[in-house]
Design a protein around this motif. Sequence first.
Motif, mmCIF file in Angstrom:
data_model
loop_
_atom_site.group_PDB
_atom_site.id
_atom_site.type_symbol
_atom_site.label_atom_id
_atom_site.label_comp_id
_atom_site.label_asym_id
_atom_site.label_seq_id
_atom_site.Cartn_x
_atom_site.Cartn_y
_atom_site.Cartn_z
ATOM 1 N N ASN A 1 0.232 -13.689 -3.033
ATOM 2 C CA ASN A 1 -1.050 -14.564 -3.025
ATOM 3 C C ASN A 1 -0.950 -15.680 -3.584
ATOM 4 O OD1 ASN A 1 -3.515 -15.006 -2.484
ATOM 5 N ND2 ASN A 1 -4.586 -14.245 -4.191
ATOM 6 N N GLU A 2 0.071 -15.699 -4.758
ATOM 7 C CA GLU A 2 0.128 -16.784 -5.488
ATOM 8 C C GLU A 2 0.945 -17.935 -5.008
ATOM 9 O OE1 GLU A 2 1.721 -15.731 -9.210
ATOM 10 O OE2 GLU A 2 0.388 -14.068 -9.716
ATOM 11 N N GLN A 3 1.693 -17.437 -3.716
ATOM 12 C CA GLN A 3 2.293 -18.546 -3.094
ATOM 13 C C GLN A 3 1.873 -19.018 -2.162
ATOM 14 O OE1 GLN A 3 6.670 -17.356 -2.607
ATOM 15 N NE2 GLN A 3 6.226 -15.542 -3.967
ATOM 16 N N THR A 4 0.881 -18.529 -1.511
ATOM 17 C CA THR A 4 0.083 -19.030 -0.146
ATOM 18 C C THR A 4 -1.362 -18.335 -0.204
ATOM 19 O OG1 THR A 4 0.033 -19.045 2.280
ATOM 20 C CG2 THR A 4 1.300 -17.298 1.348
ATOM 21 N N GLU A 5 -2.375 -19.013 0.060
ATOM 22 C CA GLU A 5 -3.588 -18.762 0.109
ATOM 23 C C GLU A 5 -3.740 -17.864 1.362
ATOM 24 O OE1 GLU A 5 -6.403 -21.604 -0.245
ATOM 25 O OE2 GLU A 5 -6.108 -22.089 -2.131
ATOM 26 N N LEU A 6 -2.778 -17.824 2.417
ATOM 27 C CA LEU A 6 -2.749 -17.242 3.723
ATOM 28 C C LEU A 6 -2.790 -15.746 3.427
ATOM 29 C CD1 LEU A 6 -0.635 -19.491 5.870
ATOM 30 C CD2 LEU A 6 -3.008 -19.519 6.057
ATOM 31 N N LEU A 7 -2.340 -15.066 2.320
ATOM 32 C CA LEU A 7 -2.137 -13.944 2.179
ATOM 33 C C LEU A 7 -3.109 -13.329 1.007
ATOM 34 C CD1 LEU A 7 1.893 -13.783 1.903
ATOM 35 C CD2 LEU A 7 0.257 -12.785 3.527
ATOM 36 N N THR A 8 -4.257 -14.276 0.867
ATOM 37 C CA THR A 8 -5.278 -13.693 0.165
ATOM 38 C C THR A 8 -5.838 -12.443 0.622
ATOM 39 O OG1 THR A 8 -5.923 -15.958 -0.545
ATOM 40 C CG2 THR A 8 -7.522 -14.174 -0.775
ATOM 41 N N LYS A 9 -6.218 -12.333 1.867
ATOM 42 C CA LYS A 9 -6.818 -10.865 2.582
ATOM 43 C C LYS A 9 -5.889 -9.895 2.241
ATOM 44 C CE LYS A 9 -9.727 -13.264 5.732
ATOM 45 N NZ LYS A 9 -9.964 -13.637 7.393
ATOM 46 N N SER B 1 0.817 -1.244 0.011
ATOM 47 C CA SER B 1 0.018 -0.020 -0.074
ATOM 48 C C SER B 1 0.726 1.322 -0.142
ATOM 49 C CB SER B 1 -0.961 -0.052 1.108
ATOM 50 O OG SER B 1 -1.888 -0.909 1.371
ATOM 51 N N TYR B 2 1.999 1.109 0.667
ATOM 52 C CA TYR B 2 2.634 2.480 0.938
ATOM 53 C C TYR B 2 4.125 2.674 0.120
ATOM 54 C CZ TYR B 2 -0.299 3.447 5.044
ATOM 55 O OH TYR B 2 -1.342 3.375 5.714
ATOM 56 N N VAL B 3 4.497 1.509 -0.509
ATOM 57 C CA VAL B 3 5.806 1.475 -1.072
ATOM 58 C C VAL B 3 5.392 0.954 -2.571
ATOM 59 C CG1 VAL B 3 8.083 0.709 -1.390
ATOM 60 C CG2 VAL B 3 6.914 0.828 1.096
ATOM 61 N N SER B 4 5.247 2.003 -3.667
ATOM 62 C CA SER B 4 4.548 1.606 -4.871
ATOM 63 C C SER B 4 5.645 0.603 -5.712
ATOM 64 C CB SER B 4 4.561 2.984 -5.895
ATOM 65 O OG SER B 4 5.502 3.797 -5.855
ATOM 66 N N ALA B 5 6.936 0.896 -5.489
ATOM 67 C CA ALA B 5 7.774 -0.118 -6.537
ATOM 68 C C ALA B 5 7.481 -1.575 -5.733
ATOM 69 C CB ALA B 5 9.118 0.054 -5.905
ATOM 70 N N LEU B 6 6.772 -1.780 -4.513
ATOM 71 C CA LEU B 6 6.826 -3.276 -4.018
ATOM 72 C C LEU B 6 5.156 -3.766 -4.038
ATOM 73 C CD1 LEU B 6 9.400 -3.199 -1.311
ATOM 74 C CD2 LEU B 6 9.546 -4.115 -3.505
ATOM 75 N N THR B 7 4.327 -2.741 -4.758
ATOM 76 C CA THR B 7 3.110 -3.275 -4.780
ATOM 77 C C THR B 7 2.884 -4.259 -5.383
ATOM 78 O OG1 THR B 7 2.185 -0.911 -4.775
ATOM 79 C CG2 THR B 7 0.675 -2.273 -5.516
ATOM 80 N N GLN B 8 3.358 -4.708 -6.685
ATOM 81 C CA GLN B 8 3.269 -6.022 -7.565
ATOM 82 C C GLN B 8 3.738 -6.917 -6.969
ATOM 83 O OE1 GLN B 8 0.977 -6.056 -9.883
ATOM 84 N NE2 GLN B 8 1.348 -8.289 -9.690
ATOM 85 N N PRO B 9 4.994 -6.939 -6.031
ATOM 86 C CA PRO B 9 5.410 -8.125 -5.450
ATOM 87 C C PRO B 9 4.937 -8.725 -4.395
ATOM 88 C CG PRO B 9 7.299 -6.591 -5.974
ATOM 89 C CD PRO B 9 6.152 -5.748 -6.356
ATOM 90 N N ALA B 10 4.230 -7.390 -3.548
ATOM 91 C CA ALA B 10 3.187 -7.847 -2.466
ATOM 92 C C ALA B 10 1.894 -8.498 -2.918
ATOM 93 C CB ALA B 10 2.796 -6.591 -1.653
#
Length: 226
Positions: free
Chosen positions: A195-203, A182-191
């Motif tokens: 979700n593709e690596q674990t469903e625990l990060l879906t939220k 949310s706060y580091v635009s360069a890392l928005t897509q990596p964040a």
Amino acid sequence: MVMTAEEILEKLKLLGQDGYKRTLLNHGVVEPVFGVKIEELKKIQKVVKRNYQLALDLYETGVYDAMYLAGLVADDKAMTKPDLQHWVSHAKSEPISLYTVPWVAAQGLHGWELGLEWIESPQPSVAVSGWATLSGLVALTDDENLDIDALRSLLLRIPALLPQQPRQVSSAMNSFVIAIGSYVSALTQPALDMNEQTELLTKASDAIRKIEQRGGIGKKRKTIKC
């Protein structure tokens, strides 16, 4: 107006409400606690303003309401590393670990160093403070003053670490992913890719996308205290 910790403690006793105390106890707060609502704590904050020694004295009482107030009135930049180490090691209640200690650490001079140290702790409450401190730092700090490569490395560690963590630590790690995205635009897509690596990060991905949709990516905050 100058007030001592003892005087404030007496005031807090009178302001405590049994119903709110029960709510706090149900949300990870441990005794002693009076049950003072945050709006009442903020009224006291407006009176005493920022006060380094008073914050230390309030925290030392061990009373939840006073410890929370300590975080509101702390002179963040005056807090030393020993001060913060003492606070994190004595954070008995979950909200103190998740909010109070990270607020003061992130807005002070030692947040990055201590945040990186604390996330490695085997003690869940300390690890929570570490991840929350780093989340606070990225929310407050302009991207040009952040170590983007180090943050990327932390982000990439999370999918493997997350399933092994107790609830409160995994929740703080999830919030860190949201903060990075949310706060580091360069890392928005990596964040989002987490979700593709674990469903625990879906939220986390869902939360970042909502912020993206309303044009909030990269907008920093002046304070994380509330």
